[in-house]
Design a protein around this motif. Structure first.
Motif, PDB file in Angstrom:
ATOM      1  N   UNK A   1       8.350 -13.192  -9.830  1.00  0.00           N
ATOM      2  CA  UNK A   1       9.485 -12.767 -10.660  1.00  0.00           C
ATOM      3  C   UNK A   1       9.194 -11.422 -11.321  1.00  0.00           C
ATOM      4  N   UNK A   2       7.972 -11.237 -11.784  1.00  0.00           N
ATOM      5  CA  UNK A   2       7.591  -9.967 -12.409  1.00  0.00           C
ATOM      6  C   UNK A   2       7.676  -8.824 -11.403  1.00  0.00           C
ATOM      7  N   UNK A   3       7.110  -9.044 -10.211  1.00  0.00           N
ATOM      8  CA  UNK A   3       7.129  -7.988  -9.205  1.00  0.00           C
ATOM      9  C   UNK A   3       8.556  -7.678  -8.765  1.00  0.00           C
ATOM     10  N   UNK A   4       9.395  -8.676  -8.729  1.00  0.00           N
ATOM     11  CA  UNK A   4      10.785  -8.460  -8.337  1.00  0.00           C
ATOM     12  C   UNK A   4      11.552  -7.706  -9.416  1.00  0.00           C
ATOM     13  N   UNK A   5      11.359  -8.086 -10.664  1.00  0.00           N
ATOM     14  CA  UNK A   5      12.096  -7.461 -11.763  1.00  0.00           C
ATOM     15  C   UNK A   5      11.650  -6.024 -12.006  1.00  0.00           C
ATOM     16  N   UNK A   6      10.358  -5.773 -11.889  1.00  0.00           N
ATOM     17  CA  UNK A   6       9.820  -4.449 -12.205  1.00  0.00           C
ATOM     18  C   UNK A   6       9.653  -3.554 -10.982  1.00  0.00           C
ATOM     19  N   UNK A   7      10.001  -4.065  -9.803  1.00  0.00           N
ATOM     20  CA  UNK A   7       9.865  -3.316  -8.545  1.00  0.00           C
ATOM     21  C   UNK A   7       8.422  -2.865  -8.316  1.00  0.00           C
ATOM     22  N   UNK A   8       7.500  -3.772  -8.538  1.00  0.00           N
ATOM     23  CA  UNK A   8       6.077  -3.489  -8.368  1.00  0.00           C
ATOM     24  C   UNK A   8       5.546  -4.165  -7.113  1.00  0.00           C
ATOM     25  N   UNK A   9       6.192  -3.948  -5.988  1.00  0.00           N
ATOM     26  CA  UNK A   9       5.804  -4.607  -4.737  1.00  0.00           C
ATOM     27  C   UNK A   9       4.477  -4.109  -4.204  1.00  0.00           C
ATOM     28  N   UNK A  10       3.995  -2.973  -4.711  1.00  0.00           N
ATOM     29  CA  UNK A  10       2.710  -2.463  -4.275  1.00  0.00           C
ATOM     30  C   UNK A  10       1.574  -3.357  -4.757  1.00  0.00           C
ATOM     31  N   UNK A  11       1.829  -4.235  -5.716  1.00  0.00           N
ATOM     32  CA  UNK A  11       0.798  -5.150  -6.196  1.00  0.00           C
ATOM     33  C   UNK A  11       0.461  -6.241  -5.179  1.00  0.00           C
ATOM     34  N   UNK A  12       1.401  -6.578  -4.318  1.00  0.00           N
ATOM     35  CA  UNK A  12       1.196  -7.669  -3.370  1.00  0.00           C
ATOM     36  C   UNK A  12       0.018  -7.421  -2.416  1.00  0.00           C
ATOM     37  N   UNK A  13      -0.071  -6.261  -1.752  1.00  0.00           N
ATOM     38  CA  UNK A  13      -1.249  -6.040  -0.894  1.00  0.00           C
ATOM     39  C   UNK A  13      -2.550  -5.964  -1.693  1.00  0.00           C
ATOM     40  N   UNK A  14      -2.484  -5.427  -2.905  1.00  0.00           N
ATOM     41  CA  UNK A  14      -3.679  -5.335  -3.735  1.00  0.00           C
ATOM     42  C   UNK A  14      -4.201  -6.723  -4.092  1.00  0.00           C
ATOM     43  N   UNK A  15      -3.320  -7.605  -4.502  1.00  0.00           N
ATOM     44  CA  UNK A  15      -3.709  -8.969  -4.852  1.00  0.00           C
ATOM     45  C   UNK A  15      -4.223  -9.706  -3.627  1.00  0.00           C
ATOM     46  N   UNK A  16      -3.583  -9.492  -2.487  1.00  0.00           N
ATOM     47  CA  UNK A  16      -4.013 -10.152  -1.257  1.00  0.00           C
ATOM     48  C   UNK A  16      -5.423  -9.729  -0.857  1.00  0.00           C
ATOM     49  N   UNK A  17      -5.702  -8.443  -0.909  1.00  0.00           N
ATOM     50  CA  UNK A  17      -7.032  -7.945  -0.561  1.00  0.00           C
ATOM     51  C   UNK A  17      -8.077  -8.493  -1.524  1.00  0.00           C
ATOM     52  N   UNK A  18      -7.762  -8.528  -2.812  1.00  0.00           N
ATOM     53  CA  UNK A  18      -8.708  -9.073  -3.786  1.00  0.00           C
ATOM     54  C   UNK A  18      -9.002 -10.542  -3.525  1.00  0.00           C
ATOM     55  N   UNK A  19      -7.981 -11.312  -3.164  1.00  0.00           N
ATOM     56  CA  UNK A  19      -8.187 -12.726  -2.862  1.00  0.00           C
ATOM     57  C   UNK A  19      -9.038 -12.916  -1.606  1.00  0.00           C
ATOM     58  N   UNK A  20      -8.813 -12.091  -0.593  1.00  0.00           N
ATOM     59  CA  UNK A  20      -9.595 -12.197   0.641  1.00  0.00           C
ATOM     60  C   UNK A  20     -11.060 -11.852   0.388  1.00  0.00           C
TER      61      UNK A  20
END
Length: 50
Positions: free
Chosen positions: A10-29
């Motif tokens: 919801x935060x990424x959708x509201x604030x248009x911060x979609x660039x966080x998704x690949x960053x979070x994914x890489x950190x989790x991997x």
């Protein structure tokens, strides 16, 4: 845990911060690799990468 994922989406959708998704994914991997390699014979090979 599910509520955290919903709030993050919801935060990424509201604030248009979609660039966080690949960053979070890489950190989790990377975190998962480090946890899995903690006590195995693969550990020396993974630690040389970092």
């Amino acid at each position: 845990m599910l509520s955290l994922i919903k709030e993050l989406a919801a935060y990424m959708s509201a604030r248009k911060k979609w660039w966080l998704l690949p960053t979070i994914t890489i950190l989790l991997i990377v975190g998962g690799l480090l946890v899995l390699a903690q006590g195995t014979a693969v550990a020396p090979f993974i630690y040389t990468v970092f």
